[in-house]
Design an enzyme around this catalytic site. Structure first.
Site, PDB file in Angstrom:
ATOM      1  N   HIS A  18     -10.328  -5.038  10.627  1.00 38.61           N
ATOM      2  CA  HIS A  18     -10.904  -4.782   9.305  1.00 38.61           C
ATOM      3  C   HIS A  18     -12.192  -3.981   9.374  1.00 38.61           C
ATOM      4  O   HIS A  18     -12.948  -3.967   8.404  1.00 38.61           O
ATOM      5  CB  HIS A  18     -11.188  -6.109   8.587  1.00 38.61           C
ATOM      6  CG  HIS A  18      -9.948  -6.817   8.134  1.00 38.61           C
ATOM      7  ND1 HIS A  18      -9.104  -7.454   8.995  1.00 38.61           N
ATOM      8  CD2 HIS A  18      -9.405  -6.958   6.893  1.00 38.61           C
ATOM      9  CE1 HIS A  18      -8.092  -7.975   8.323  1.00 38.61           C
ATOM     10  NE2 HIS A  18      -8.242  -7.696   7.048  1.00 38.61           N
ATOM     11  N   GLU A  48       0.804  -1.234   0.000  1.00 39.24           N
ATOM     12  CA  GLU A  48       0.000   0.000   0.000  1.00 39.24           C
ATOM     13  C   GLU A  48       0.829   1.273   0.000  1.00 39.24           C
ATOM     14  O   GLU A  48       0.524   2.208  -0.736  1.00 39.24           O
ATOM     15  CB  GLU A  48      -0.912   0.037   1.241  1.00 39.24           C
ATOM     16  CG  GLU A  48      -2.255  -0.630   1.074  1.00 39.24           C
ATOM     17  CD  GLU A  48      -2.157  -2.143   1.118  1.00 39.24           C
ATOM     18  OE1 GLU A  48      -1.056  -2.649   1.379  1.00 39.24           O
ATOM     19  OE2 GLU A  48      -3.181  -2.800   0.897  1.00 39.24           O
TER      20      GLU A  48
END
Lengths: 370, 357
Positions: B156, B87
């Site tokens: 998450h 990322e």
């Protein structure tokens, strides 16, 4: 006076402490011979001297408290910025971290704008809003304060070059300190996978702030750290070595082979920044030795003089002109007014209608225009 | 004689006789949020060749949540790019590409992963136009699902609206309906500034009616303007993303008891449309904010602070309150997870407390 000269370039130098041009996953390094014209020589000399004098003037102004905050000086490393620029075109792209004053100049900024930015005036290259670490010009993306972050950014610029099909490349610089950053390895991976036209360049000046390379890196062969990316290690104090290596690297990129990595072995005379005297982690003797044996400007000067490419007076004249330019710029930088307060909230968004920004209290509404 | 008009959207084909079209060109389609996002990206990719999409699984997998389905097949490797799981690296590459003249859409598989790249979003994207005093703009969209999903547990499920909403130089958008998704994503892609586009995984499959006007290729929703989804007189409910659905459900229940709620869909987190909220409060005299994220330093906290500081304070008949997620990491077990986020009954409870009924 000779107009042109062929010079035997880098590989082995007089001093045994300097390394050869080593290569990694490359068939051969840059040529052993380089042609330096008188014109080029004088131009490199002038530019390096300008950077040197500009940085020393910044040192002075900082000590007088006219420049404040962070100030990372580039004196000693001039051959890197000048040599790299000599190996690429202005239409190529370049990005570096915070030791950026030299690159701002070689990429088209003027001494006036650079110094006025350091002193935080409205005539600064970023209108006083960026400071030492955030200077930009066309195809020069700063000046970045978070070390390592500039490397993926540079690969992104390279992606745009490839996408738009313009045969341009991007030079992504970082230091020996940042070379251990994870995001740099992420970038090596993607740049290789997608064959992005980037030249990764590690300016190894032996110290990441106060930490020597041996204490920071398990492998100090920075030119090999790209693993699957071909690399070369170059004497960063010799402007011709840097130029020839850059030309080789640029050719590699432009031929579509993907990224390449260069390690420039260089040295900074100042400490990490103006708040670091730079002698707690290295000896004065070491600094003095580099100055006397490997100073990039002296080396070029000696070369040109001993090959009759220029006279002592000519070079002295350049020195005088450079000094004057710096003095004028410093004068401007200390007398230009600070940015106006109504510029405070501008430049938040591009191409947007004017908007309101909250001040320090609920009754203060400030105006922001693009 | 009737001529035919065919619409091919989401695999549905409508054939309409022309005389109906002439009289009354309202043609409503059912479109899911997912398809609205997909179509918006497709149209913007077609419209401007500098636009491209990168992220994990966006190309050959058709998108982890199928939002980019079909795009790689149509546009190819150059414009739809699968990235490795890096990322920080690919967000930085996206920002650099934006600086050099392209218009990237950088997808984070979820915004939880954007934390790895948050330096690039904030320091490289958001601040650059200011630091360069207008020399360097960054036309980029960071998009992906944000907030709680179902059973994906603590790492998450975080909502990042408040984190990104904190930073000057960013625009932060949080669509609720398919119309929002379509109009706001198109605006975000056409915007010359960094936009954080917070989607919601639980909303992807939800269908909404989409009028013809909304279906047009140049339908844009302005960033920075809230929408009143339901008019009311007794209390103002302010919400964003999935919680708007719950507010409307709560409003429907309360309507039977004679309480009329005005439901405001924020649409944009930053810049916040405080004026819309203030205007509503001046009518209803009561405020409850509803969000999925944590309470401390959250969206509701900001709204309440602004109302305190602004002209609407004097119109409040009782203190404004916030309905938020519970101040804990998200648990896994269904019963625990269900009790970690606002439910309709929590909203109704807070409304009645605020109205003192």
């Amino acid at each position: 006076m000779r107009k042109m000269l062929t010079i035997i370039s880098n590989v082995l130098r007089g001093s045994a402490s300097r390394n050869k041009c080593d290569v990694h996953k490359l068939e051969e390094g840059p040529p052993l011979q380089a042609v330096l014209t008188r014109e080029e020589g004088l131009q490199y000399y002038r530019t390096m001297q300008t950077i040197r004098r500009m940085e020393l003037k910044a040192d002075q102004l900082y000590k007088q408290k006219i420049i404040r905050g962070f100030c990372h000086l580039y004196d000693g490393q001039e051959a890197c910025a000048v040599g790299i620029e000599a190996g690429i075109n202005l239409s190529d792209h370049l990005i570096t971290a915070y030791r950026a004053h030299g690159y701002t100049l070689t990429r088209g900024g003027t001494v006036r704008e650079i110094m006025a930015e350091l002193t935080g005036r409205r005539g600064g290259i970023a209108k006083g809003k960026g400071g030492s670490m955030h200077m930009y010009t066309k195809h020069f993306y700063g000046g970045n304060g978070i070390v390592g972050a500039q490397v993926p950014l540079g690969a992104g610029v390279a992606l745009a070059c490839k996408y738009l099909g313009k045969n341009e490349l991007c030079v992504c610089l970082y230091g020996d300190g940042a070379a251990n950053q994870g995001q740099i390895f992420e970038t090596y991976n993607m740049a290789s996978l997608w064959k992005l036209p980037c030249i990764f360049i590690c300016e190894n000046n032996k110290y990441g702030m106060g930490t020597s390379v041996e204490r920071a890196a398990a492998s100090t062969d920075y030119y090999k750290r790209g693993d699957f990316i071909p690399g070369l290690r170059v004497d960063g104090m010799d402007v011709l070595c840097v130029r020839e290596a850059t030309k080789l690297a640029a050719e590699h990129c432009r031929s579509g082979k993907g990224p390449i990595l260069m390690e420039l072995q260089t040295y900074r005379y100042h400490g990490h920044s103006m708040s670091d005297p730079g002698i707690s982690y290295r000896t004065r003797d070491e600094i003095q030795e580099v100055r006397s044996k490997s100073d990039p400007i002296s080396m070029l000067k000696d070369r040109m003089l001993s090959n009759n490419m220029a006279s002592v007076e000519e070079l002295k004249e350049i020195d005088v002109e450079v000094r004057k330019e710096i003095e004028d710029a410093a004068q401007f930088a200390t007398t230009d007014p600070e940015p106006p307060l109504d510029d405070l909230c501008n430049h938040i968004f591009y191409n947007d209608p004017p908007m309101e920004v909250r001040g320090t209290n609920p009754w203060t509404k400030l105006k922001s225009i693009s | 004689m009737a001529s035919l008009r065919c619409f091919l959207r989401s695999g549905k084909v409508f054939v309409v006789p022309c005389d109906i079209c002439i009289i009354n060109s309202i043609l409503l389609l059912q479109v899911t949020v997912r398809d609205a996002l997909n179509q918006a990206m497709d149209e913007e990719l077609e419209r401007d060749e500098r636009v491209f999409l990168l992220g994990e699984e966006v190309a050959q997998y058709d998108g982890a949540y199928k939002v980019s389905r079909g795009l790689w097949k149509k546009y190819g490797d150059k414009r739809i790019i699968d990235t490795p799981i890096t990322e920080m690296g690919f967000a930085g590459i996206a920002v650099g590409a934006a600086m050099a003249g392209l218009r990237p859409i950088c997808e984070f598989m979820t915004f939880n992963f954007s934390m790895q790249a948050i330096d690039q979003v904030i320091n490289s994207a958001a601040k650059t136009y200011y630091m360069s005093a207008g020399l360097q703009s960054v036309p980029i969209v960071f998009r992906g699902p944000n907030g709680a999903s179902a059973g994906v547990a603590a790492q998450h499920s975080q909502c990042f609206a408040a984190w990104y909403g904190h930073c000057p130089g960013l625009k932060v958008v949080s669509p609720w309906s398919a119309e929002d998704a379509r109009g706001l994503l198109k605006s975000a892609i056409r915007d010359d500034n960094p936009v954080v586009f917070l989607e919601n995984e639980l909303m992807y499959g939800v269908p909404f009616e989409m009028s013809e006007e909304v279906q047009s290729k140049d339908f844009l929703i302005p960033i920075g303007k809230a929408k009143i989804e339901r008019q009311g007189t007794h209390i103002t409910l302010v919400s964003h993303s999935r919680m708007v659905s719950l507010c409307l459900d709560a409003a429907a229940v309360l309507a039977k008891e004679g309480i009329e709620c005005e439901v405001i869909n924020m649409r944009t987190i930053r810049p916040l449309d405080a004026e819309a909220i203030e205007t509503s409060i001046m009518k209803t005299n009561h405020l409850v904010t509803v969000e999925g994220g944590w309470p401390q330093f959250g969206i509701g906290a900001e709204i309440l602070a602004r109302i305190m500081e602004g002209p609407a304070f004097n119109y409040l008949d009782s203190p404004a309150v916030r309905v938020t997620g519970v101040d804990i990491p998200m648990p896994y077990a269904k019963i625990l997870e269900d009790n970690s986020v606002p439910q309709i009954k929590d909203i109704i409870f807070s409304i009645k407390k605020t109205l003192n009924v």
